[in-house]
Design a protein around this motif. Structure first.
Motif, PDB file in Angstrom:
ATOM      1  N   GLN A 114       0.816  -1.213   0.000  1.00  0.00           N
ATOM      2  CA  GLN A 114       0.000   0.000   0.000  1.00  0.00           C
ATOM      3  C   GLN A 114       0.847   1.259   0.000  1.00  0.00           C
ATOM      4  N   GLY A 115       2.144   1.130   0.259  1.00  0.00           N
ATOM      5  CA  GLY A 115       3.053   2.270   0.236  1.00  0.00           C
ATOM      6  C   GLY A 115       3.286   2.870   1.610  1.00  0.00           C
ATOM      7  N   THR A 116       4.463   3.459   1.754  1.00  0.00           N
ATOM      8  CA  THR A 116       4.809   4.158   2.980  1.00  0.00           C
ATOM      9  C   THR A 116       5.515   5.458   2.608  1.00  0.00           C
ATOM     10  N   GLN A 117       5.131   6.545   3.266  1.00  0.00           N
ATOM     11  CA  GLN A 117       5.645   7.871   2.917  1.00  0.00           C
ATOM     12  C   GLN A 117       7.027   8.089   3.525  1.00  0.00           C
ATOM     13  N   VAL A 118       7.937   8.565   2.693  1.00  0.00           N
ATOM     14  CA  VAL A 118       9.256   8.999   3.145  1.00  0.00           C
ATOM     15  C   VAL A 118       9.412  10.467   2.774  1.00  0.00           C
ATOM     16  N   THR A 119       9.692  11.292   3.755  1.00  0.00           N
ATOM     17  CA  THR A 119       9.867  12.721   3.528  1.00  0.00           C
ATOM     18  C   THR A 119      11.229  13.145   4.065  1.00  0.00           C
ATOM     19  N   VAL A 120      12.028  13.749   3.193  1.00  0.00           N
ATOM     20  CA  VAL A 120      13.368  14.185   3.564  1.00  0.00           C
ATOM     21  C   VAL A 120      13.399  15.704   3.524  1.00  0.00           C
TER      22      VAL A 120
END
Length: 122
Positions: A114-120
């Motif tokens: 389902q996806g997982t958010q990565v924010t840099v």
């Protein structure tokens, strides 16, 4: 039916690290090649990394070589993506994927998480 569940995403500063996990269930994990893809806002989903059924052979998209490592544990039925030296341009939703047989760099994977958010942040 194969199910994939990702975890481990989050917010990190540039230069930091994250490890994504993807739990596989429903079939014999060691029969499947696995991969990670990502999709940034308003962009197409793109290949990041893939591994064969054994994990011995891996392949990476050029921009992540030397920073990301894909691995798998065929006892725990889990695939990992270790991400080091993260950059703002790595910001995206990360998806794991599985396909029976050989690995590929295209979207020809039959099963997706389902996806997982990565924010840099910079």
């Amino acid at each position: 039916q194969v199910q994939l569940v990702e975890s481990g995403g989050g917010l990190v500063q540039a230069g930091g690290s994250l490890r994504l996990s993807c739990a596989f269930s429903g079939r014999t994990f060691s029969a499947y090649a696995v991969a990670w893809f990502r999709q940034a806002p308003a962009k197409e989903r793109e290949f990041v990394a893939a591994a064969t059924w054994s994990g011995v052979h891996t392949y990476y998209e050029d921009s992540v070589k030397g920073r990301f490592t894909i691995s798998r544990d065929n006892i725990k039925n889990t695939v990992y993506l270790q991400m080091n030296n993260l950059k703002p341009e790595d910001t995206a939703v990360y998806y794991c994927a599985a396909r029976y047989g050989s690995m590929a760099r295209d979207l020809s994977y039959a099963y997706w998480g389902q996806g997982t958010q990565v924010t840099v942040s910079s």
